[in-house]
Design an enzyme around this catalytic site. Structure first.
Site, PDB file in Angstrom:
ATOM      1  N   ASP A 100      -6.042 -12.550   5.202  1.00 53.57           N
ATOM      2  CA  ASP A 100      -5.872 -13.343   3.979  1.00 53.57           C
ATOM      3  C   ASP A 100      -4.495 -13.051   3.393  1.00 53.57           C
ATOM      4  O   ASP A 100      -3.840 -12.070   3.770  1.00 53.57           O
ATOM      5  CB  ASP A 100      -6.960 -13.014   2.940  1.00 53.57           C
ATOM      6  CG  ASP A 100      -6.924 -11.565   2.470  1.00 53.57           C
ATOM      7  OD1 ASP A 100      -6.717 -10.665   3.321  1.00 53.57           O
ATOM      8  OD2 ASP A 100      -7.079 -11.315   1.261  1.00 53.57           O
ATOM      9  N   GLU A 166      -8.828  -8.841   1.657  1.00 56.11           N
ATOM     10  CA  GLU A 166      -8.121  -7.628   1.215  1.00 56.11           C
ATOM     11  C   GLU A 166      -7.400  -7.841  -0.093  1.00 56.11           C
ATOM     12  O   GLU A 166      -7.418  -6.991  -0.984  1.00 56.11           O
ATOM     13  CB  GLU A 166      -7.132  -7.186   2.301  1.00 56.11           C
ATOM     14  CG  GLU A 166      -6.619  -5.763   2.103  1.00 56.11           C
ATOM     15  CD  GLU A 166      -5.352  -5.666   1.266  1.00 56.11           C
ATOM     16  OE1 GLU A 166      -4.944  -4.541   0.939  1.00 56.11           O
ATOM     17  OE2 GLU A 166      -4.752  -6.706   0.926  1.00 56.11           O
TER      18      GLU A 166
HETATM   19  N1  BES Z   1      -0.014  -4.601   2.034  1.00 54.97           N
HETATM   20  C1  BES Z   1      -0.484  -4.360   0.725  1.00 54.97           C
HETATM   21  C2  BES Z   1      -0.626  -2.876   0.407  1.00 54.97           C
HETATM   22  C3  BES Z   1       0.671  -2.170   0.140  1.00 54.97           C
HETATM   23  C4  BES Z   1       1.535  -2.638  -0.828  1.00 54.97           C
HETATM   24  C5  BES Z   1       0.988  -1.041   0.827  1.00 54.97           C
HETATM   25  C6  BES Z   1       2.718  -1.976  -1.082  1.00 54.97           C
HETATM   26  C7  BES Z   1       2.157  -0.378   0.563  1.00 54.97           C
HETATM   27  C8  BES Z   1       3.030  -0.854  -0.374  1.00 54.97           C
HETATM   28  C9  BES Z   1      -1.843  -4.986   0.554  1.00 54.97           C
HETATM   29  O1  BES Z   1      -1.973  -6.230   1.173  1.00 54.97           O
HETATM   30  C10 BES Z   1      -2.084  -5.231  -0.916  1.00 54.97           C
HETATM   31  O2  BES Z   1      -1.299  -5.861  -1.555  1.00 54.97           O
HETATM   32  N2  BES Z   1      -3.173  -4.713  -1.435  1.00 54.97           N
HETATM   33  C11 BES Z   1      -3.560  -4.945  -2.779  1.00 54.97           C
HETATM   34  C12 BES Z   1      -4.913  -4.311  -2.945  1.00 54.97           C
HETATM   35  C13 BES Z   1      -5.538  -4.530  -4.296  1.00 54.97           C
HETATM   36  C14 BES Z   1      -5.971  -5.965  -4.450  1.00 54.97           C
HETATM   37  C15 BES Z   1      -6.701  -3.612  -4.465  1.00 54.97           C
HETATM   38  C16 BES Z   1      -2.556  -4.336  -3.752  1.00 54.97           C
HETATM   39  O3  BES Z   1      -2.017  -3.246  -3.493  1.00 54.97           O
HETATM   40  O4  BES Z   1      -2.303  -4.986  -4.775  1.00 54.97           O
HETATM   41 ZN    ZN Z   2      -1.316  -6.308   2.964  1.00 54.31          ZN
END
Ligand code: BES
Ligand code: ZN
Length: 478
Positions: A100, A166
């Protein structure tokens, strides 16, 4: 071993165009998990992965996750799980990624169509999901295909788990992982997730920590319907006025969280830890380049890294019902919903944070003396994760980085969240490694998200090389 890697690397180079084509097909599917009316597209993206994996000869299952909590008319998109190889003499690596993406609209300011992969003359491949996380997810598929075409034996058994929620807090996935830990995932010797980014644009990293994320909304309502501000302004108590005051009291301009007691939950900084930040290849210019401005809170690298990795932060995300469309509209919104989240770090427990947040919001609203109604809701929460990088999983990845990028990776933590990382660690009892493909300038979640061609193609080599080194590492748990 080296000649085999050379054959694999050459094959990746010769298939580069078809791998970019595969990414273009994936980016063209607007699998936005936050938009209810895009749910069909998320499902279509899952089907695309399923059919690509089948064509590669993997055993694939699309597993349903039931209804979306709070939206019983909506099915959650399936988790796509797959197995490639069942050789008892090989190690088994479990990889996770998400199919997603964040929402993206041309009018947000994209320079190119967000759901059309557009490659410029510098090899920057623009498109929503290119770096987060379709490029890395396809990286695993591409690695399988290049091994097949090069006639190089695949060095491990690969278990795959690709989810479609996710970006919306991984709804339903925790239960699934816990239920499958001793079934579909039972053979996993270690876990690898490629869903984060380098700290800069030149030096790769291996990541052993993430912040958690507690997401909240504050709903303030009063009037029975939206009102004309000329007729009712000055006579009705306005929900937006209350909400802005409550939201404005959560955090200050310098990022300091105003909720009493919250910072007391944070693990103290030790001298040993303080030393770590000095050695990390990161400059303030790296920050300014990815910020697109010089509006950072701190002027030095150490405090900037600490603020990102090991201290909590509170961000205000938006207000539903706030008439944010352009133009001057003289309306008093009857109900507004403010959204904010807190990135959490050791040793903050989700329940403790919730209690402090609820108490503070309710108290702050009560102090306004408004006749409106205020409700604060926890939308979703995922805990922080910090692991040991002293494990063969990390050693293998470091060797792969050195082979592909000719440099030793930095060991980093990150400020973002991948809620299921901790779940995988706890459910399987195995080491989890974060092995990023993209760089700090990729603008995940922003306009003009991109993945550099070099990071994609070398990243495919990296994922494959990692699996070869994993197969060679002495199997000692540490
Ligand atoms: N790929 C990101 C996670 C990430 C962001 C890792 C920056 C390292 C650095 C992931 O897709 C993401 O954005 N996750 C969300 C999760 C949230 C909805 C709980 C986030 O971090 O906002
Ligand atoms: Zn991500």
């Amino acid at each position: 071993m080296a000649p085999q890697l050379d054959a694999y690397f050459n094959q990746v180079d010769s298939m580069a165009e078809s791998f970019i084509d595969r990414l273009a097909k994936a980016v063209a599917i607007p699998s936005v998990s936050a938009d209810d009316d895009k749910r069909g597209e998320v499902v279509r993206m899952g089907k695309f992965l399923e059919s690509e994996l089948k064509a590669l000869g993997a055993h694939v299952e699309a597993r349903p996750l039931g209804k979306q909590p709070g939206k019983e008319h909506l099915d959650l998109p399936p988790v796509i799980v797959a197995r490639y190889g069942e050789d008892k003499n090989k190690r088994t690596i479990l990889v996770y990624g998400h199919y997603d993406v964040q929402p993206a609209l041309m009018e947000d300011g994209w320079a190119t169509e967000p759901f059309k992969l557009t490659v410029d003359d510098k090899g920057r491949m623009y498109g929503r999901g290119s770096t987060d996380d379709k490029g890395p997810v396809l990286g695993w598929l591409n690695a399988i295909e290049a091994h097949q075409k090069a006639g190089v034996d695949f060095p491990v058994n690969l278990l795959m788990c690709f989810e479609g929620m996710e970006e919306y807090g991984s709804e339903g996935l925790d239960d699934f992982i816990n239920a499958e830990a001793k079934k579909f995932f039972k053979d996993a010797d270690a876990v690898c997730i490629s869903d984060n980014y380098w700290l800069g644009t030149e030096k790769p990293c291996l990541t052993y920590g993430l912040r958690g994320c507690n997401y909240y909304s504050i709903e303030i309502s009063g009037p029975g319907q939206d009102l004309h501000s000329g007729v009712f302004g000055g006579t009705a108590q306005e929900p937006m006025t209350d909400l802005v005051r409550v939201m404005g009291s959560l955090v200050d301009t310098h990022g300091r969280i105003q909720i009493p007691g919250l910072m007391d939950l944070v693990a103290p900084l030790t001298d040993e830890e303080k030393e770590l930040y000095k050695g990390i290849a990161f400059t303030m210019d790296n920050l300014y380049e990815s910020l697109g401005s010089q509006t950072g809170i701190y002027d030095d690298k150490e405090r900037t890294l600490m603020a990102r990795w090991r201290f909590p932060s509170l961000s205000l995300h938006g207000i539903e019902g706030a008439f944010s469309a352009p133009g001057a509209k003289t309306v008093i919104p009857a109900k507004v919903i403010g959204k904010f989240s807190i990135r959490t770090v050791p040793n903050m427990e989700i329940a403790d944070v919730n209690k402090l947040v609820f108490d503070y919001v309710n108290k702050t609203f009560a102090a306004l003396g408004s006749k409106n109604t205020c409700k604060v809701i926890e939308q979703h929460s995922g805990k922080w994760w910090v692991a040991s990088p002293k494990h063969w999983n990390f050693t293998a990845a470091a060797k792969a980085v050195e082979k592909v990028w000719k440099v030793q990776p930095d060991l980093t933590r990150e400020g973002g969240s991948i809620p299921v990382t901790l779940t995988f660690e706890q459910a399987t009892g195995k080491n989890v490694l974060l092995l990023p493909m993209g760089s700090s300038t990729d603008a995940a979640h922003s306009i003009n998200e991109k993945l550099d061609r070099r990071n994609y193609i070398e990243g495919i080599k990296l994922l494959g090389a990692y699996l070869h080194y994993v197969a060679e590492e002495p199997m000692k748990e540490s």
